[in-house]
Design a protein around this motif. Structure first.
Motif, short mmCIF file in Angstrom:
data_model
loop_
_atom_site.label_atom_id
_atom_site.label_comp_id
_atom_site.label_asym_id
_atom_site.label_seq_id
_atom_site.Cartn_x
_atom_site.Cartn_y
_atom_site.Cartn_z
N ASP A 42 -9.77 -17.02 15.22
CA ASP A 42 -11.07 -16.53 16.72
C ASP A 42 -11.54 -15.72 16.22
O ASP A 42 -12.89 -15.58 17.31
N CYS A 97 -10.45 -20.37 26.79
CA CYS A 97 -10.91 -21.66 25.71
C CYS A 97 -11.63 -22.85 26.62
O CYS A 97 -10.72 -22.70 28.13
N SER A 100 -10.83 -26.65 23.16
CA SER A 100 -10.15 -26.59 22.24
C SER A 100 -11.50 -24.27 22.03
O SER A 100 -11.64 -23.86 20.78
N GLN A 101 -12.67 -24.59 21.77
CA GLN A 101 -13.94 -23.48 22.22
C GLN A 101 -13.75 -22.56 23.07
O GLN A 101 -13.14 -22.07 24.37
#
Length: 210
Positions: A42, A97, A100-101
């Protein structure tokens, strides 16, 4: 995990203390909002968010050439190293998030303030990308930070915020923190520029939090 002195600014928050669950969530990834412990992979996404947020926070305080040094790759490199080999103690990097971002982050750890008790935790960084604000990410990050620190035995939390950052201060006040009168002038650029920061605190002991 890097503490507050490793970054030029450490307390930029979602500008609205809204409900964690929007009653009319946006379609697509925004409808699936969450907070989790960040992974080493990440680091690039967190670095991007931090770069955007830090440049915004320091606009008007630092020269453009200094703001330009707040590069995503530089922040990502520090996070990657700290996640790969975390220091001793309860240091955590939390990621907000949308699907998934990664759209936001918070960094917590033991307080390094000289007057802090051993049971005092530190919210050393918190940021939400401008395009992902006002849908609850900031509030979720703050709540997760408090829960994680409390779970590690902390009974109080400190957070330092730029004296000029009214939006961040308002967010933290709405989240239950309050100024305790402490302030500091911290070097925030390679050329020696300083910025005044004020400290906000809150009790996070179970009996004091609804």
């Amino acid at each position: 995990m890097p503490h507050q002195h490793d970054h030029p600014h450490d307390h930029q928050h979602d500008h609205q203390h809204d409900h964690p669950h929007d009653p009319s969530p946006a379609p697509g990834p925004l409808a699936d909002a969450s907070v989790r412990i960040a992974r080493e992979t990440d680091a690039p996404a967190v670095g991007l968010v931090q770069s955007v947020v830090w440049r915004e926070a320091y606009a008007g305080l630092l020269a453009e050439d200094v703001l330009a040094t707040f590069e995503p790759q530089a922040f990502a490199s520090v996070w990657r190293q700290s996640l790969a080999a975390p220091p001793q103690g309860v240091y955590r990097l939390l990621a907000a998030c949308a699907g998934s971002q990664v759209v936001g982050f918070a960094s917590i750890g033991p307080s390094q303030d000289p007057d802090a008790s051993p049971e005092t935790g530190d919210l050393s960084a918190l940021g939400v990308h401008p395009d992902a604000r006002r849908v609850g990410h900031g509030s979720r990050l703050l709540n997760a930070a408090v829960d994680t620190l409390r779970g590690a035995g902390a009974t109080r939390m400190h957070a330092w915020v730029l004296a000029t950052d009214e939006a961040t201060r308002a967010f933290l006040l709405a989240g239950g923190l309050a100024p305790d009168g402490a302030f500091r002038d911290r070097v925030v650029s390679p050329t020696g520029d300083t910025a005044r920061e004020v400290r906000l605190t809150a009790s996070i002991a179970d009996a004091d939090r609804a």
